[in-house]
Design a protein around this motif. Structure first.
Motif, PDB file in Angstrom:
ATOM      1  N   GLU A  18      -2.068 -37.070 -51.104  1.00  0.00           N
ATOM      2  CA  GLU A  18      -2.050 -38.521 -51.295  1.00  0.00           C
ATOM      3  C   GLU A  18      -1.058 -38.954 -52.366  1.00  0.00           C
ATOM      4  O   GLU A  18      -0.764 -40.144 -52.500  1.00  0.00           O
ATOM      5  N   THR A  28       0.333 -43.410 -55.533  1.00  0.00           N
ATOM      6  CA  THR A  28      -0.269 -42.915 -54.292  1.00  0.00           C
ATOM      7  C   THR A  28       0.333 -43.627 -53.085  1.00  0.00           C
ATOM      8  O   THR A  28       0.962 -44.674 -53.206  1.00  0.00           O
ATOM      9  N   THR A  88      -8.668 -40.208 -55.127  1.00  0.00           N
ATOM     10  CA  THR A  88      -7.517 -39.471 -55.636  1.00  0.00           C
ATOM     11  C   THR A  88      -7.713 -39.093 -57.099  1.00  0.00           C
ATOM     12  O   THR A  88      -7.409 -37.965 -57.518  1.00  0.00           O
TER      13      THR A  88
END
Length: 800
Positions: free
Chosen positions: A493, A620, A631
């Motif tokens: 990500e 991201t 994340t």
């Protein structure tokens, strides 16, 4: 004659009880607002001072690295100008209430002897002091005796239990710093953390003065730095920054509290002024209605002074009734605000219920003196009328106004609509006074919405147009930058990652000698070129890859220092050598107004951390709240699996940072909304009063309309329509006025919170107020409209 005066006053008050109720409510609302603000300010200030002084606040606070032992503390005690010195054991840890809950940051502290404290005292609210492995929980954070929680310290999870609930006045309120503070013993602290020395040094001085406390803090810092101990400020300052020194009489969040009361006092004053306009409006209408009565009284021998006394006494009775209503209600409101601010928001001990004498005194003036003064003009005018003028002023007016003649040109316009529009503006002075109240309410409501919109805009669009990362994590120790970035990029990500260098120091013009007034700066070493940081330049240029000792300052910091592009400044970093930098640019950055940005490699060289860093900025591929949280958690887990210690924080993602900032402002916003709602009530009462006066003045016209076949629905609809016209007109007038008012409110908050908020006009606020004012208009118009519709032909035509 006195008996006749008493009878007339009683008759006017009782027979026109609806009007009496409105006037009393109008005066009472203003008195209530003033009394509630003055009372709550006095009581809250008293509670703050009592709790704060009882804690014996530290006037000097220094965080030290590495931690120091008792011998160092004893050395500091013998320095000249120092009264008391103590050390605290403290460490940032992570906690969770249940095994499936996310980890959150907390501060673990320990004291040598809880019953024998002499600086920054911690009080026992209930239960027992910490002993052995039983700990103390902070008050107001949702913990109770016998509760258990998990602490993560040095990669180990410990189950702990609370034996008491403690209170520390120096801990910032939960709305400012949400992290709780857990208390334990010195022995248990060492067992949990492996640290047995003091990381926080606190001190007081005798006979406080700014010069003495600065001299004592300097002496302590020099003594610590001689022992190669790095020193940083530890006391919370306005805006969330830290300072070495603090005034013993200034509560840790005193500036925020002062700002809140400045705003509330302004709102209370506005509600009072609006209310006085309505009192004038109502008294003037009463005089107009009773002109014939004044003529009769003068015809039978009443003197000017007697007529003056009748109406002044009537206004005084209104004020007395309002005072009886306002004093108890404002006392309850002040106590409620006190409980909310002191007990709930700040977490201090609330004192016993009491009524503020200053509040009662102020309300007496507001209720008895202000209405009389504002009513003097119409009363003097009415009492001065001659018998001939009074007796001749009766009957239906046969003069058409300019607006009536304009409406008459529209042949296709329904007669009832033309009549409604024309009647709305028949009494221009009354319309103006009513509009002032309604426009004021609208301006304040939209100002509140503009403030809220500016907060959310600043902490979302503006911040993230500058910082284009979604995850922010900090390591406890510096690590190799290339290893951190390489590891981070393995997570799918992650779009981009940068590790920044950070340090704290002071700055001054290179031509000036070092002093205690040097500006504090937060130094950020930015990799060049940066994929994360997009500067909003105010002057000069951005950093370039070939730059060495070049620095870009926040514009607010440059203004404070008196620095311009091209100037050279000296930056001092504690325990490091001084260095000279050239200012090449100025940027706008709303949150950190002490920021100084420089090439990362140069800063790392200055702080002896070449190739190493600990502030991780991650960009991201997706920026929704859920993805950011996932994340951040995944990266934290990845780092810890590789042996990196990650600092616990509740603001590790963009969305969480926004939520935390808005939460910090929630108290101010809630109070603003409360005051706006109260002023909206004043506006509704104003509108209802105006329409009721219109009904009484036009009661014979209503009789004529009923006699020629007008239905009750048509007549009531006419007055509801007048209310809507006045409300919608006030809405249109309030829109342009709310723009500078909102700008002023945002600028004031910026100064109080040391954050540069970007003004944003809220279209939602405009639409919300349109809905609210429409509903208020219908409610306020309904009763006078029904009264008009239910008036019989005989009663209306016989009305005098």
């Amino acid at each position: 004659m006195l008996g006749v005066i008493r009878y007339k006053i009683w008759y006017d008050l009782w027979e026109n009880w609806g009007r009496t109720l409105r006037v009393v409510l109008i005066i009472a609302v203003g008195a209530f607002a003033v009394g509630a603000v003055i009372g709550s300010k006095e009581l809250i200030s008293k509670d703050l001072s009592r709790n704060w002084q009882a804690s014996v606040p530290a006037t000097i606070g220094l965080e030290v690295e590495p931690a120091v032992n008792e011998g160092t503390i004893d050395t500091l005690r013998h320095l000249p100008g120092v009264a008391k010195v103590t050390g605290w054991f403290q460490m940032t840890v992570r906690y969770r209430r249940t095994p499936d809950a996310p980890w959150q940051p907390a501060l673990l502290v320990a004291l040598d002897d809880y019953p024998k404290q002499d600086i920054r005292k911690v009080f026992k609210e209930e239960g027992r002091w910490p002993s052995q492995k039983l700990m103390g929980a902070p008050r107001g954070r949702g913990f109770a005796i016998d509760d258990q929680t998990e602490l993560e310290i040095n990669d180990k999870v410990h189950q702990v239990k609370f034996s008491g609930v403690l209170y520390n006045a120096a801990l910032p309120p939960v709305f400012s710093v949400p992290d709780p503070m857990f208390f334990t013993t010195r022995q248990h602290f060492a067992e949990l953390t492996g640290v047995s020395n003091y990381s926080l040094v606190l001190a007081t001085i005798p006979n406080y003065s700014t010069a003495r406390v600065i001299a004592a803090a300097d002496a302590m810092q020099r003594e610590l730095e001689k022992a190669n101990v790095e020193v940083s400020p530890a006391l919370v300052a306005p805006g969330g920054f830290k300072t070495r020194i603090a005034h013993p009489n200034r509560f840790v969040a005193q500036d925020v509290m002062d700002g809140i009361f400045i705003i509330l006092s302004t709102m209370a004053g506005l509600s009072l002024v609006l209310g006085l306009f309505l009192v004038y409006n109502t008294v003037n209408a009463i005089i107009v209605q009773q002109v014939s009565q004044i003529g009769v009284m003068k015809a039978i021998g009443a003197r000017f002074s007697q007529i003056l006394a009748v109406y002044l006494l009537m206004v005084l009775v209104y004020g007395l009734l309002a005072l009886c209503l306002a004093i108890p209600l404002s006392a309850l409101a002040a106590q409620g605000l006190r409980l909310f601010m002191i007990g709930y928001s700040i977490g201090m001990t609330v004192g016993p219920f009491e009524i503020s004498k200053a509040s009662v005194f102020a309300q007496t003036g507001v209720s008895l003196i202000s209405p009389v003064l504002i009513a003097l003009l119409p009363i003097f005018s009415g009492a001065s009328i001659t018998v001939r003028e009074a007796i001749s002023s009766y009957g239906l007016s046969g003069t058409a106004s300019l607006l009536d003649r304009f409406i008459a040109r529209f042949d296709g316009l329904p007669r009832i609509i033309g009549l409604t529009v024309g009647n709305t503006f028949r009494n221009k002075k009354r319309v103006i006074l009513t509009e002032i109240s309604l426009v004021g309410a609208g301006v304040i409501f939209m100002m509140v919405m503009n403030t809220y919109g500016s907060l959310t805009y600043t902490f979302s669009d503006v911040i993230f147009s500058i910082f284009q990362n979604q995850v922010m994590l900090d390591l406890k120790q510096t690590e190799r930058i290339d290893e951190i970035e390489k590891l981070t990029l393995t997570y799918p990500e992650v779009k981009a990652v940068e590790v920044w260098g950070t340090a704290k120091g002071t700055a001054r013009l290179a031509s000036r000698a070092e002093s205690n007034d040097d500006n504090k700066v937060n130094l950020r070493g930015v990799p060049l070129p940066s994929k994360i940081y997009a500067p909003q330049l105010r002057d000069g240029r951005w950093l370039q890859a070939e730059d060495s000792y070049a620095v870009v300052l926040n514009g607010a910091l440059a203004d404070s220092m008196g620095v311009q592009v091209g100037d050279w400044i000296t930056i001092k970093i504690p325990t490091k050598r001084d260095s000279t930098w050239q200012v090449v640019g100025l940027v706008f950055e709303p949150v950190d107004q002490t920021a100084a940005l420089m090439p990362r490699d140069i800063l790392l060289k200055e702080i002896r951390q070449v190739g190493r860093g600990k502030s991780i900025k991650v960009q991201t591929w997706h920026n929704d709240a859920a993805n950011e949280a996932n994340t951040a958690l995944a990266l934290r887990t990845m780092y810890e699996a590789q042996g990196y210690d990650v600092v616990a924080t509740t603001a590790d993602t963009a969305h969480r940072t926004i939520d935390q900032r808005i939460t910090q402002m929630s108290i101010i916003l809630a109070l603003l909304v409360f005051m706006a709602a109260m002023i909206a009530v004043v506006g509704a009462i104003a509108l209802s009063g105006t329409l009721s006066i219109n009904v009484m003045e036009r009661i014979r016209e209503i009789g004529v309309m009923r006699a020629i076949g007008a239905s009750a629905a048509v007549i009531s609809g006419q007055f509801v329509g007048e209310g809507l016209i006045l409300s919608w007109l006030s809405w249109l007038l309030a829109i342009p006025l709310s723009i500078p008012a909102g700008k002023l409110a945002v600028d004031t908050l910026s100064v109080l919170l040391n954050i540069k908020l970007v003004y944003r006009f809220s279209t939602d606020g405009v639409l919300y107020w349109l809905v609210i004012i429409t509903i208020l208009a219908i409610i306020a118009s309904w009763w006078p409209a029904q009264k008009a519709a239910q008036t019989s032909v005989r009663d209306s035509l016989a009305y005098v």
